[in-house]
Design a protein around this motif. Sequence first.
Motif, PDB file in Angstrom:
ATOM      1  N   ASP A   1       0.820  -1.210   0.000  1.00  0.00           N
ATOM      2  CA  ASP A   1       0.000   0.000   0.000  1.00  0.00           C
ATOM      3  C   ASP A   1       0.859   1.268   0.000  1.00  0.00           C
ATOM      4  OD1 ASP A   1      -2.189  -1.672   0.079  1.00  0.00           O
ATOM      5  OD2 ASP A   1      -2.585  -1.352   2.224  1.00  0.00           O
ATOM      6  N   ILE A   2       2.098   1.157   0.458  1.00  0.00           N
ATOM      7  CA  ILE A   2       2.975   2.323   0.495  1.00  0.00           C
ATOM      8  C   ILE A   2       3.233   2.876  -0.901  1.00  0.00           C
ATOM      9  CG2 ILE A   2       5.143   1.034   0.442  1.00  0.00           C
ATOM     10  CD1 ILE A   2       4.435   4.292   2.401  1.00  0.00           C
ATOM     11  N   PHE A   3       3.243   2.021  -1.911  1.00  0.00           N
ATOM     12  CA  PHE A   3       3.510   2.492  -3.273  1.00  0.00           C
ATOM     13  C   PHE A   3       2.388   3.408  -3.773  1.00  0.00           C
ATOM     14  CE2 PHE A   3       6.123  -1.293  -2.876  1.00  0.00           C
ATOM     15  CZ  PHE A   3       7.367  -0.757  -3.208  1.00  0.00           C
ATOM     16  N   ASP A   4       1.145   3.085  -3.441  1.00  0.00           N
ATOM     17  CA  ASP A   4       0.033   3.964  -3.805  1.00  0.00           C
ATOM     18  C   ASP A   4       0.152   5.305  -3.100  1.00  0.00           C
ATOM     19  OD1 ASP A   4      -1.089   2.010  -5.430  1.00  0.00           O
ATOM     20  OD2 ASP A   4      -2.341   1.216  -3.806  1.00  0.00           O
ATOM     21  N   LYS A   5       0.528   5.272  -1.838  1.00  0.00           N
ATOM     22  CA  LYS A   5       0.679   6.515  -1.075  1.00  0.00           C
ATOM     23  C   LYS A   5       1.891   7.316  -1.536  1.00  0.00           C
ATOM     24  CE  LYS A   5      -1.508   4.612   3.012  1.00  0.00           C
ATOM     25  NZ  LYS A   5      -2.595   5.507   3.310  1.00  0.00           N
ATOM     26  N   ALA A   6       2.972   6.624  -1.897  1.00  0.00           N
ATOM     27  CA  ALA A   6       4.208   7.299  -2.304  1.00  0.00           C
ATOM     28  C   ALA A   6       4.058   8.020  -3.639  1.00  0.00           C
ATOM     29  CB  ALA A   6       5.352   6.300  -2.380  1.00  0.00           C
TER      30      ALA A   6
ATOM     31  N   ASN B   1       2.074  10.160  -4.355  1.00  0.00           N
ATOM     32  CA  ASN B   1       1.780  11.560  -4.050  1.00  0.00           C
ATOM     33  C   ASN B   1       3.039  12.362  -3.734  1.00  0.00           C
ATOM     34  OD1 ASN B   1      -1.016  11.111  -4.294  1.00  0.00           O
ATOM     35  ND2 ASN B   1      -1.111  10.392  -2.186  1.00  0.00           N
ATOM     36  N   LEU B   2       4.163  11.688  -3.543  1.00  0.00           N
ATOM     37  CA  LEU B   2       5.401  12.366  -3.161  1.00  0.00           C
ATOM     38  C   LEU B   2       6.259  12.786  -4.353  1.00  0.00           C
ATOM     39  CD1 LEU B   2       6.532  10.124  -0.179  1.00  0.00           C
ATOM     40  CD2 LEU B   2       5.374  12.338  -0.076  1.00  0.00           C
ATOM     41  N   GLY B   3       6.019  12.194  -5.496  1.00  0.00           N
ATOM     42  CA  GLY B   3       6.831  12.530  -6.661  1.00  0.00           C
ATOM     43  C   GLY B   3       6.316  11.852  -7.911  1.00  0.00           C
ATOM     44  N   GLU B   4       6.931  12.183  -9.021  1.00  0.00           N
ATOM     45  CA  GLU B   4       6.479  11.684 -10.310  1.00  0.00           C
ATOM     46  C   GLU B   4       6.993  10.279 -10.629  1.00  0.00           C
ATOM     47  OE1 GLU B   4       6.839  13.025 -14.971  1.00  0.00           O
ATOM     48  OE2 GLU B   4       7.127  14.528 -13.408  1.00  0.00           O
TER      49      GLU B   4
END
Length: 134
Positions: free
Chosen positions: A117-122, A124-127
């Motif tokens: 799930d961290i990949f979906d959230k991450a 939002n941190l960059g392209e």
Amino acid sequence: MADYQAFARSNYFAVKDPEAFKKFVEGCGATLLTKTHRNFTTYGFYADGIPDLEDPDVVNDVDYESVASFMAELSNYLAEDWVAVVIEIGHEAVHYAIGLAVAVNSEGEVLYLSLDDIFDKACNLGEHITYAEY
């Protein structure tokens, strides 16, 4: 080719019938845990991955149908208003690492949380983002 290796452990929780729960855990190929409090005992377990009820010798590569089946069965043993949490971590050599946490209550309601799930959230941190595998 490397084999998937997993370890799963639960929290401690109260059960309706300790002897029946002990038989369930042993039948799944897991190891029973107990923790005694002032006036009652709570139970848990650990195993080589979340047990597969169809084949206890199989270590699941996070087979969600098998996990759902196990958690549904586990809920039958829980005392009223208790929640069991089972956490599995696993890896296949250096190719990937996974983690899954599953919670179930005495009513059979289930929640899942995956480390993926961290990949979906991450996002939002960059392209640019890649997965931690191979």
